[in-house]
Design a protein around this motif. Sequence first.
Motif, PDB file in Angstrom:
ATOM      1  N   ASN A  14       0.825  -1.202   0.000  1.00  0.00           N
ATOM      2  CA  ASN A  14       0.000   0.000   0.000  1.00  0.00           C
ATOM      3  C   ASN A  14       0.860   1.253   0.000  1.00  0.00           C
ATOM      4  OD1 ASN A  14      -2.501  -1.394   0.167  1.00  0.00           O
ATOM      5  ND2 ASN A  14      -2.087  -1.794   2.338  1.00  0.00           N
ATOM      6  N   ALA A  15       2.090   1.132  -0.565  1.00  0.00           N
ATOM      7  CA  ALA A  15       3.021   2.249  -0.503  1.00  0.00           C
ATOM      8  C   ALA A  15       2.497   3.481  -1.221  1.00  0.00           C
ATOM      9  CB  ALA A  15       4.371   1.836  -1.104  1.00  0.00           C
ATOM     10  N   GLY A  16       1.684   3.271  -2.245  1.00  0.00           N
ATOM     11  CA  GLY A  16       1.136   4.401  -2.965  1.00  0.00           C
ATOM     12  C   GLY A  16       0.232   5.270  -2.119  1.00  0.00           C
ATOM     13  N   GLN A  17      -0.181   4.758  -0.962  1.00  0.00           N
ATOM     14  CA  GLN A  17      -1.059   5.516  -0.070  1.00  0.00           C
ATOM     15  C   GLN A  17      -0.281   6.331   0.967  1.00  0.00           C
ATOM     16  OE1 GLN A  17      -3.847   2.791   1.682  1.00  0.00           O
ATOM     17  NE2 GLN A  17      -4.323   1.815  -0.259  1.00  0.00           N
ATOM     18  N   ILE A  18       1.045   6.261   0.942  1.00  0.00           N
ATOM     19  CA  ILE A  18       1.840   7.011   1.908  1.00  0.00           C
ATOM     20  C   ILE A  18       1.627   8.504   1.682  1.00  0.00           C
ATOM     21  CG2 ILE A  18       4.169   7.573   2.684  1.00  0.00           C
ATOM     22  CD1 ILE A  18       5.001   4.751   1.994  1.00  0.00           C
ATOM     23  N   PRO A  19       1.216   9.241   2.692  1.00  0.00           N
ATOM     24  CA  PRO A  19       0.951  10.673   2.511  1.00  0.00           C
ATOM     25  C   PRO A  19       2.226  11.460   2.299  1.00  0.00           C
ATOM     26  CG  PRO A  19       0.791  10.086   4.822  1.00  0.00           C
ATOM     27  CD  PRO A  19       0.958   8.797   4.069  1.00  0.00           C
ATOM     28  N   ARG A  20       2.106  12.575   1.618  1.00  0.00           N
ATOM     29  CA  ARG A  20       3.234  13.481   1.399  1.00  0.00           C
ATOM     30  C   ARG A  20       3.287  14.461   2.560  1.00  0.00           C
ATOM     31  NH1 ARG A  20       5.419  13.320  -3.779  1.00  0.00           N
ATOM     32  NH2 ARG A  20       4.280  11.945  -5.223  1.00  0.00           N
ATOM     33  N   MET A  21       4.042  14.120   3.568  1.00  0.00           N
ATOM     34  CA  MET A  21       4.137  14.932   4.773  1.00  0.00           C
ATOM     35  C   MET A  21       5.097  16.092   4.584  1.00  0.00           C
ATOM     36  SD  MET A  21       4.237  11.948   7.669  1.00  0.00           S
ATOM     37  CE  MET A  21       5.041  10.745   6.610  1.00  0.00           C
ATOM     38  N   GLY A  22       4.780  17.238   5.192  1.00  0.00           N
ATOM     39  CA  GLY A  22       5.673  18.379   5.175  1.00  0.00           C
ATOM     40  C   GLY A  22       6.802  18.212   6.173  1.00  0.00           C
TER      41      GLY A  22
END
Length: 221
Positions: free
Chosen positions: A20-28
């Motif tokens: 489910n790596a594509g679901q990793i959020p883009r964190m600031g």
Amino acid sequence: MAYLGEDSQVPRTGRDDYCNAGQIPRMGRDEIASRAEELLDECWDGRLPIDVEAICDYLGIAIVPVRGLKKEFEVEAYTAVDFETIYVDWSSYESGNARYRFSVAHELGHFALHREYFPSRVEDFDEWRGMASNLGYVEFQANYFAGSLLAPEADLIFTLNSEFGGSFARNCWEASREEFRSVLNRVQKFFGVSRQMLARRMRDLMPGAEKFEEVAMGLRR
């Protein structure tokens, strides 16, 4: 600290689910730094340089040196899919240097930020590496986490202020390149990090400070 002997091998496991790596959020950056601070609050004893092996022990993560890891797979370290083991290149492990410490801190970043998004089993190491390499921002997140973990903002700024006569922001611009490099050498030893990582960390904490970028580039070996 758990480790394998001279015949250490990277384990291979069978696939039983999907990534489910594509679901990793883009964190600031602020969020990533906050997650690093949370981990330090939980298990850091307050001493510098930060003991990444002690943090791994606290979390129940084994560090396992493997001969030929860098030569064969072109990586310094990687985390097992169960997030209970960090495999590191044997020579890096034996050196215990800044690169080794950063590699372990990087893998702790994957543990803290990404473990819920990856499968519990994959076919082999090449497949695991392929999943991670396809997500460049995931590696950036782990790198930024590592910098925040090894050189916490408050401690770094306090140290820099002390080195620059009480005010880093006011006095650093008057320092010569030689003086600036001398400060970097002292501070990087204090935090147990490379000079390049330290210069980049300083730059990150003061966006637009061109001098940090120049020094970071100039100190590459």
